[in-house]
Design a protein around this motif. Structure first.
Motif, mmCIF file in Angstrom:
data_model
loop_
_atom_site.group_PDB
_atom_site.id
_atom_site.type_symbol
_atom_site.label_atom_id
_atom_site.label_comp_id
_atom_site.label_asym_id
_atom_site.label_seq_id
_atom_site.Cartn_x
_atom_site.Cartn_y
_atom_site.Cartn_z
ATOM 1 N N ALA A 10 0.847 -1.178 -0.092
ATOM 2 C CA ALA A 10 0.105 0.008 -0.071
ATOM 3 C C ALA A 10 1.009 1.274 -0.048
ATOM 4 O O ALA A 10 0.608 2.293 -0.695
ATOM 5 C CB ALA A 10 -0.827 0.036 1.107
ATOM 6 N N SER A 11 1.873 1.314 0.706
ATOM 7 C CA SER A 11 2.722 2.342 0.880
ATOM 8 C C SER A 11 3.608 2.935 -0.570
ATOM 9 O O SER A 11 3.673 4.033 -0.901
ATOM 10 C CB SER A 11 3.844 2.063 2.125
ATOM 11 N N ALA A 12 3.875 1.687 -1.206
ATOM 12 C CA ALA A 12 4.765 1.616 -2.571
ATOM 13 C C ALA A 12 3.588 2.230 -3.415
ATOM 14 O O ALA A 12 3.937 3.116 -4.310
ATOM 15 C CB ALA A 12 5.440 0.545 -2.550
ATOM 16 N N ASP A 13 2.506 1.750 -3.340
ATOM 17 C CA ASP A 13 1.357 2.069 -4.260
ATOM 18 C C ASP A 13 1.051 3.643 -4.336
ATOM 19 O O ASP A 13 0.887 4.357 -5.328
ATOM 20 C CB ASP A 13 0.479 1.159 -4.346
ATOM 21 N N MET A 14 0.898 3.925 -3.000
ATOM 22 C CA MET A 14 0.314 5.365 -2.854
ATOM 23 C C MET A 14 1.482 6.321 -3.223
ATOM 24 O O MET A 14 1.108 7.627 -3.609
ATOM 25 C CB MET A 14 0.064 5.549 -1.292
#
Length: 333
Positions: free
Chosen positions: A63-67
């Protein structure tokens, strides 16, 4: 499952949004669990890895990478790394705690033996470091290596602090930041790092993971005294019976009379527990407002997690992470 039901469980919304990435993580996990020379390794790891669970920590990395706009594949490596570290610590914890059940199933140390659990945990740590190195990022290696050391420190500190009435809230927080929050914050931080996010966003991701991890553990400790056994998979009072000095008891001990302190010393430090002791302990927790105070602490940490998200770019995943923070404490409202 309808959209409303998914929305009511933010971890499921995250999993749906990141389904392709999570499939890749699970494929990589199964591939790296394999061993040509020691069939016991995939047997033990599969028992735990395939047992279910929300895969929350690897989801946080993805999620952090995607955001932060990442479009490569190393987020999958890092998510698998985080899950391997988590699984390794569970294998070791169950040996240390002499646990017989996890997620409603017999633990690996019960099905096999302590030696297998410890050695397979070591194997998973080694696999985790192989995956870290493959990303080619020294900073990622530094973050996850430090987190692994912090987790071990937290577990060792807990050994000495868990049954000592001198343990106060600052020591409790140190233990929680070690054994639980360190991997949450590392999981979110490395997602931002691999995406090349600005430093203020990487720091915000770390802060979010740290606050979420602390809240997660506080809620777990609170539910031990007032949760639903069917929902939590634990019996009310398990921590009391195992003589664990968690936050509700720490708060009650701090407010205790001499007579009450003698009771806690007998039950927690000396392990002399008798019929009716759990009921008396619950009465003391209510008398001193320890459960309500613990609930307020969990809510405060969730508020910190939400504030951290304000630094991050507007994104559907950011909203899901905010919902996830709220969901952690929804179980105690």
């Amino acid at each position: 499952m309808g959209l409303d039901e998914v929305a009511s469980k933010p971890h499921e919304a995250l999993a749906a949004h990141l389904a392709d990435k999570m499939d890749a993580v699970n494929t990589l996990i199964r591939a790296r669990m394999a061993s040509r020379h020691a069939p016991r390794i995939p047997e033990v790891t599969a028992h735990l890895v395939e047992a279910g669970g929300k895969r929350l920590r690897p989801l946080l990395t993805l999620a952090s990478a995607d955001m932060c706009g990442y479009s490569g594949d190393y987020d999958v490596h890092l998510a698998a790394t985080v899950e391997f570290i988590h699984t390794a610590t569970l294998l070791h914890d169950d040996v240390v705690d002499e646990s017989a059940q996890r997620r409603g199933r017999p633990t690996a140390n019960l099905l096999y033996d302590n030696k297998s659990s410890v050695l397979v945990g070591d194997y998973l740590f080694a696999r985790a470091f192989q995956l870290m190195v493959e990303t080619g990022s020294l900073r990622v290696l530094d973050i996850l290596a430090n987190a692994s050391a912090t987790i071990a420190e937290g577990e060792v500190l807990q050994l000495s602090a868990a049954r000592d009435l001198r343990t106060d809230e600052s020591i409790y927080l140190q233990v929680v930041r070690g054994k639980t929050a360190a991997l949450f914050s590392a999981a979110t931080e490395v997602g931002g790092v691999i995406a090349g996010a600005p430093e203020d966003q990487v720091q915000a991701l770390f802060d979010y993971g740290d606050a979420l991890g602390v809240a997660f553990q506080i809620v777990d400790d609170l539910l031990d005294y007032e949760g639903d056994a069917k929902a939590t998979g634990k019996n009310v009072g398990d921590d009391f019976r195992e003589r664990k000095l968690t936050l509700p008891v720490i708060k009650a001990v701090a407010a205790a009379s001499d007579e009450e302190r003698t009771f806690w010393k007998r039950c927690i430090e000396k392990g002399d527990q008798r019929d009716g002791d759990l009921e008396h302990a619950l009465s003391l927790l209510h008398t001193h407002g320890a459960l309500d105070q613990t609930r307020a602490d969990a809510m405060a940490w969730v508020a910190k997690a939400r504030v951290s998200l304000e630094t991050l770019p507007a994104h559907p995943v950011r909203d899901m992470l905010g919902g996830l923070a709220d969901y952690v404490v929804a179980r105690i409202n």
